[in-house]
Design a protein around this motif. Structure first.
Motif, PDB file in Angstrom:
ATOM      1  N   VAL A  73      34.813  29.453  23.330  1.00  0.00           N
ATOM      2  CA  VAL A  73      34.779  29.556  24.846  1.00  0.00           C
ATOM      3  C   VAL A  73      36.290  29.634  25.171  1.00  0.00           C
ATOM      4  O   VAL A  73      36.827  30.216  26.249  1.00  0.00           O
ATOM      5  N   LEU A  74      37.205  28.659  24.721  1.00  0.00           N
ATOM      6  CA  LEU A  74      38.455  28.689  25.067  1.00  0.00           C
ATOM      7  C   LEU A  74      39.187  30.132  24.591  1.00  0.00           C
ATOM      8  O   LEU A  74      40.016  30.731  25.587  1.00  0.00           O
ATOM      9  N   GLY A  75      39.110  30.692  23.651  1.00  0.00           N
ATOM     10  CA  GLY A  75      39.449  31.902  23.363  1.00  0.00           C
ATOM     11  C   GLY A  75      38.887  33.221  24.170  1.00  0.00           C
ATOM     12  O   GLY A  75      39.623  34.030  24.356  1.00  0.00           O
ATOM     13  N   LEU A  76      37.825  32.727  24.583  1.00  0.00           N
ATOM     14  CA  LEU A  76      37.137  33.795  25.369  1.00  0.00           C
ATOM     15  C   LEU A  76      37.793  33.883  26.813  1.00  0.00           C
ATOM     16  O   LEU A  76      38.031  34.873  27.566  1.00  0.00           O
ATOM     17  N   ILE A  77      37.922  32.646  27.220  1.00  0.00           N
ATOM     18  CA  ILE A  77      38.388  32.279  28.632  1.00  0.00           C
ATOM     19  C   ILE A  77      39.938  32.920  28.780  1.00  0.00           C
ATOM     20  O   ILE A  77      40.447  33.805  29.730  1.00  0.00           O
ATOM     21  N   LEU A  78      40.694  32.693  27.802  1.00  0.00           N
ATOM     22  CA  LEU A  78      42.218  33.225  27.626  1.00  0.00           C
ATOM     23  C   LEU A  78      42.135  34.488  27.570  1.00  0.00           C
ATOM     24  O   LEU A  78      42.965  35.318  28.206  1.00  0.00           O
ATOM     25  N   GLY A  79      41.317  35.097  26.867  1.00  0.00           N
ATOM     26  CA  GLY A  79      41.107  36.350  26.477  1.00  0.00           C
ATOM     27  C   GLY A  79      40.815  37.154  27.731  1.00  0.00           C
ATOM     28  O   GLY A  79      41.643  38.420  28.068  1.00  0.00           O
ATOM     29  N   MET A  80      40.036  36.969  28.379  1.00  0.00           N
ATOM     30  CA  MET A  80      39.554  37.477  29.692  1.00  0.00           C
ATOM     31  C   MET A  80      40.541  37.368  30.887  1.00  0.00           C
ATOM     32  O   MET A  80      40.702  38.388  31.353  1.00  0.00           O
TER      33      MET A  80
END
Length: 261
Positions: A73-80
């Motif tokens: 979730v953290l990687g996804l949020i930062l990536g988005m």
């Protein structure tokens, strides 16, 4: 009668959600019982279920699920958060698009697992390195989907807005951004899938907890039951999160369906 009619669509939805997996488990059990594969190389569904219950009651599985989920979730949020402005910039400004397009296509072709040695060298073996690998995977997946989606937006909308006297900022904020919402949501779903697919690679960086770490530890002892359990948990979590995003997407773009209708 009305209650039964209202219940029927819900039951059909549940049936088609469960039936494919029931068939898969039945095929798995039949394949093991057939003797075509050495039983030592294919654990039974029952043994995987027993392993699931044992690790769940001990709390180990919940910890692994929590650690992996928060990394994804953290990687996804930062990536988005990084992909959205980059996508708009290269989609809106042609010189930037010409400059960044080959670079983005170059880096998105690199498998995240190849970057693990560099991540360890520059970021160490802590959580930052693991999240950075997931960020890398989510960012490039999201940029490509959003950028390609924006390129498919009909230029008619822009020309009509200019005819009505809209400024570039108004065209960008009132035409491009709303029209890009479905592509953002699609990019979010794609990036989520890529992030989960990259999880095991990210947890190669000295992870002690997490589903990927659990799979890697089990592989050292040829514990196929735990490996199957880890794979099933990753798939189930990814499916669950994707279903949530699909529900959010259906609500968020319902205005477009009404407009089209």
């Amino acid at each position: 009668m009305a209650k039964r009619k209202n219940r029927a669509p819900a039951l059909r939805t549940v049936f088609w959600a469960v039936f494919p997996f029931a068939c898969l488990v039945a095929f798995w059990a039949l394949l093991r019982a057939s003797g075509l594969i050495n039983p030592g190389l294919l654990p039974s569904p029952g043994s995987v279920l027993a392993e699931f219950w044992q690790r769940l009651t001990q709390g180990e599985l919940l910890l692994n699920i929590w650690m992996s989920s928060q990394r994804v979730v953290l990687g996804l949020i930062l990536g988005m958060l990084a992909a959205i402005p980059v996508s708009f910039l290269i989609g809106w400004y042609r010189p930037l698009r010409r400059f960044f397009d080959p670079l983005i296509n170059f880096f998105r072709a690199l498998p995240p697992i190849a970057l693990i040695p560099l991540a360890i060298v520059y970021l160490g073996i802590g959580e930052v390195a693991k999240v950075a690998i997931l960020f890398y995977a989510a960012f490039f997946a999201a940029v490509i989907v959003m950028y390609e989606g924006m390129m498919q937006i009909s230029p008619v909308y822009v020309r009509v807005a200019r005819t009505l006297g809209a400024s570039d900022f108004e065209i960008f904020s009132k035409v491009m951004v709303p029209m890009s919402v479905p592509h953002m949501l699609t990019a979010l779903r794609v990036a989520l899938g890529v992030a989960w697919a990259t999880l095991v690679a990210s947890e190669l960086v000295a992870a002690q907890e997490g589903l990927g770490a659990m799979i890697q530890d089990a592989s050292s002892f040829f514990d196929l039951t735990t490996i199957y359990l880890g794979i099933i948990c990753i798939g189930a979590l990814a499916l669950f999160m994707d279903l949530i995003l699909r529900k959010i997407s259906a609500v968020a773009v319902s205005w477009q369906d009404k407009h089209t209708g």
